[in-house]
Design a protein around this motif. Structure first.
Motif, PDB file in Angstrom:
ATOM      1  N   THR A 237       0.822  -1.211   0.000  1.00  0.00           N
ATOM      2  CA  THR A 237       0.000   0.000   0.000  1.00  0.00           C
ATOM      3  C   THR A 237       0.856   1.260   0.000  1.00  0.00           C
ATOM      4  OG1 THR A 237      -0.159   0.129   2.426  1.00  0.00           O
ATOM      5  CG2 THR A 237      -1.825  -1.175   1.277  1.00  0.00           C
ATOM      6  N   ASN A 238       2.085   1.155   0.499  1.00  0.00           N
ATOM      7  CA  ASN A 238       2.962   2.325   0.552  1.00  0.00           C
ATOM      8  C   ASN A 238       3.924   2.428  -0.628  1.00  0.00           C
ATOM      9  OD1 ASN A 238       1.986   3.427   2.986  1.00  0.00           O
ATOM     10  ND2 ASN A 238       3.200   1.994   4.201  1.00  0.00           N
ATOM     11  N   ALA A 239       3.835   1.493  -1.572  1.00  0.00           N
ATOM     12  CA  ALA A 239       4.715   1.516  -2.734  1.00  0.00           C
ATOM     13  C   ALA A 239       4.259   2.567  -3.736  1.00  0.00           C
ATOM     14  CB  ALA A 239       4.738   0.147  -3.412  1.00  0.00           C
ATOM     15  N   ARG A 240       5.202   3.037  -4.545  1.00  0.00           N
ATOM     16  CA  ARG A 240       4.854   4.012  -5.584  1.00  0.00           C
ATOM     17  C   ARG A 240       3.931   3.374  -6.608  1.00  0.00           C
ATOM     18  NH1 ARG A 240       6.813   5.196 -10.557  1.00  0.00           N
ATOM     19  NH2 ARG A 240       8.434   3.627 -10.374  1.00  0.00           N
ATOM     20  N   CYS A 241       4.165   2.126  -6.934  1.00  0.00           N
ATOM     21  CA  CYS A 241       3.279   1.385  -7.821  1.00  0.00           C
ATOM     22  C   CYS A 241       3.450  -0.095  -7.535  1.00  0.00           C
ATOM     23  CB  CYS A 241       3.564   1.689  -9.300  1.00  0.00           C
ATOM     24  SG  CYS A 241       5.208   1.221  -9.840  1.00  0.00           S
ATOM     25  N   VAL A 242       2.449  -0.882  -7.896  1.00  0.00           N
ATOM     26  CA  VAL A 242       2.476  -2.328  -7.680  1.00  0.00           C
ATOM     27  C   VAL A 242       2.203  -3.034  -9.007  1.00  0.00           C
ATOM     28  CG1 VAL A 242       1.497  -4.273  -6.433  1.00  0.00           C
ATOM     29  CG2 VAL A 242       1.635  -2.048  -5.322  1.00  0.00           C
TER      30      VAL A 242
END
Length: 246
Positions: A237-242
């Motif tokens: 959820t805290n990643a720039r993109c998944v």
């Protein structure tokens, strides 16, 4: 019948019926199986937030939940170990134990013959292993295309419902000593493609001593047994993109 009649009754009760003055209502719908129908019904009611591909679920989640002290401690440890900060890393998630994960929807027995892979783990050999590695390789290539010039060197956090896959992609393959010691078994096209995919990037993952237990399929364990699942969820959820490998 549900979408044509029963849902209408529920909506009428909420809008003008018995429940119209109640501030919070809950209606359980397994919506992902008929997502288009559900969202069209919402549009017909004048709704502009279609739930999927919006921030609504995230807002709802954080309004109700926060990480427990145990999960937060594990999460902080990962951030510290890899010197990561929220929104300054990407993530790759590979869901390879799902009953319909394989292209031909073949039933895969788990590490325990009496249970499917989703419950007892994906056997790490033969076609099952090659399938999982191929899914991960494609997902990593996709993630690489999303690395922009200004964050070309940002880490890519790798997680999966298969501990063996995480260990292989993010711990073993990037290790030159491990690759040298296993050179005789890394000659097939699947392994070579995986090596090529991870070489130019910094692919990382936490240690797999704490597995990603399936909350539905692997019930009854002590709460700490599920920490890994929530740690990876929060990291995503805290990643720039998944990028998803499924």
């Amino acid at each position: 019948a549900f979408w044509k009649t029963e849902l209408d009754v529920s909506i009428q009760r909420a809008n003008t019926g018995d429940f119209k003055d109640i501030k919070v209502l809950r209606h359980r719908i397994l919506g992902h199986l008929d997502e288009k129908v559900l969202e069209q019904r919402l549009r017909d009611l004048g709704e502009t937030d279609m739930l999927h591909w919006t921030s609504s679920f995230g807002h709802i989640f954080w309004a109700f939940f926060k990480a427990s002290p145990g999960v937060q401690a594990e999460l902080d440890q990962v951030y510290q170990e890899f010197n990561m900060t929220p929104s300054h890393y990407s993530a790759v998630h590979c869901r390879v134990r799902h009953p319909k994960a394989t292209p031909s929807n073949v039933y895969i027995k788990g590490k325990s013959n009496s249970h499917p892979a989703d419950k007892s783990g994906l056997p790490w050999y033969g076609d099952n292993r090659d399938f999982a590695v191929s899914v991960a390789t494609k997902a990593v290539y996709c993630a690489r295309t999303l690395l922009e010039d200004e964050n070309r060197n940002e880490p890519i956090y790798f997680f999966s419902d298969s501990n063996d896959l995480v260990r292989y992609m993010a711990h073993e393959l990037p290790n030159p000593d491990w690759r040298a010691a296993n050179a005789t078994v890394l000659r097939n096209s699947t392994d070579m493609a995986a090596i090529k995919a991870i070489e130019p990037i910094r692919l990382i993952a936490r240690e797999m001593t704490m597995e990603n237990a399936h909350i539905d399929r692997q019930k009854g364990r002590d709460p700490p047994a599920y920490y890994g699942t929530f740690v990876d969820f929060l990291l995503a959820t805290n990643a720039r993109c998944v990028t998803y490998g499924i």
